[in-house]
Scaffold this motif. Structure first.
Motif, PDB file in Angstrom:
ATOM      1  N   VAL A 179       0.849  -1.229   0.048  1.00 49.64           N
ATOM      2  CA  VAL A 179       0.208  -0.094   0.049  1.00 49.64           C
ATOM      3  C   VAL A 179       0.777   1.140  -0.117  1.00 49.64           C
ATOM      4  N   THR A 180       0.694   2.117  -0.923  1.00 50.02           N
ATOM      5  CA  THR A 180       1.333   3.348  -0.985  1.00 50.02           C
ATOM      6  C   THR A 180       0.276   4.543  -0.425  1.00 50.02           C
ATOM      7  N   SER A 181       0.922   5.525  -0.024  1.00 47.49           N
ATOM      8  CA  SER A 181       0.048   6.422   0.425  1.00 47.49           C
ATOM      9  C   SER A 181       1.061   7.692   1.176  1.00 47.49           C
ATOM     10  N   ARG A 182       0.445   8.930   1.090  1.00 46.40           N
ATOM     11  CA  ARG A 182       1.029   9.943   1.928  1.00 46.40           C
ATOM     12  C   ARG A 182       0.634   9.633   3.522  1.00 46.40           C
ATOM     13  N   PRO A 183       1.505  10.240   4.138  1.00 45.14           N
ATOM     14  CA  PRO A 183       1.314   9.500   5.704  1.00 45.14           C
ATOM     15  C   PRO A 183       0.249  10.404   6.451  1.00 45.14           C
ATOM     16  N   GLU A 184      -1.141   9.997   6.088  1.00 44.20           N
ATOM     17  CA  GLU A 184      -2.169  10.712   6.666  1.00 44.20           C
ATOM     18  C   GLU A 184      -2.408   9.836   7.986  1.00 44.20           C
ATOM     19  N   ILE A 185      -2.790  10.655   8.938  1.00 48.44           N
ATOM     20  CA  ILE A 185      -3.092  10.086  10.268  1.00 48.44           C
ATOM     21  C   ILE A 185      -3.836   8.873  10.502  1.00 48.44           C
ATOM     22  N   ASP A 186      -5.140   8.963   9.772  1.00 48.09           N
ATOM     23  CA  ASP A 186      -5.948   7.928   9.806  1.00 48.09           C
ATOM     24  C   ASP A 186      -5.528   6.634   9.263  1.00 48.09           C
ATOM     25  N   ILE A 187      -4.623   6.829   8.085  1.00 49.96           N
ATOM     26  CA  ILE A 187      -4.077   5.614   7.340  1.00 49.96           C
ATOM     27  C   ILE A 187      -2.900   5.069   8.255  1.00 49.96           C
TER      28      ILE A 187
END
Length: 191
Positions: A123-131
């Motif tokens: 999984v790739t993502s910006r480091p959003e808090i909920d994620i």
């Protein structure tokens, strides 16, 4: 790789601009379609699922789609399955309870919790808090590129190349181009 039976791969890019690419239904449907093309066993499961829903005239619920995927992933003796979910932060985090992003996060958590031996998930993502709150406890290996100097250098090099080669921007004063480059690099935040 998939055609030779060494592994199966399904890739999903979450895209905020397209409704079908930012929720659980779009993600699972895409994965099902991709995997059904890579294995006869997978194809037969999806084909039966399609038939069970009146050849597509009755829309299955999200839970039914997830169960179909779990049936595929549980087929014994199959090669490893690699699922890649790119840009998870682009799933909508607002507008409903639970939000589309929360549904995807719950799905990923449940899938990881099944501990299927041949399943690999990236999984790739910006480091959003909920994620981060959901995925960090589940990760086997985590790589953050946001603070890597190489990532920042690549972004800076790209910005400099675009600004310095664009015909319209080349007409600007050197000081103005440098100011734009510096601001874009500062605001890029590793993206």
């Amino acid at each position: 790789m998939g055609k030779s039976g060494l592994a199966s791969l399904a890739f999903f890019y979450c895209d905020f601009r397209e409704d079908v690419k930012r929720d659980l239904r779009g993600l699972v449907s895409s994965i099902l379609i991709q995997l059904s093309h890579q294995s006869d066993s997978y194809y037969h499961i999806v084909s039966k699922f399609y038939s069970d829903h009146a050849n597509g005239s009755h829309d299955p619920g999200d839970d039914e789609l997830v169960e179909c995927l779990k049936d595929i992933l549980g087929v014994p003796g199959q090669a490893p399955v690699y699922l890649i979910v790119d840009g998870l932060d682009e799933c909508s985090a607002i507008s409903a309870t639970p939000s589309p992003r929360e549904k995807v996060l719950t799905f990923l958590k449940d899938l990881i919790d099944t501990r299927l031996p041949n399943l690999r998930i990236c999984v790739t993502s910006r480091p959003e808090i909920d994620i981060k709150d959901v995925l960090e406890p589940l990760t086997f290996r985590s790589v953050s590129l946001h603070d890597e100097t190489g990532q920042k250098e690549d972004i800076g090099n790209y910005i400099r190349a675009v600004v310095n080669t664009d015909p319209n921007m080349r007409r600007w004063k050197v000081a103005d181009r440098e100011l734009v480059i510096d601001l874009l690099i500062q605001k890029s935040d590793g993206m």
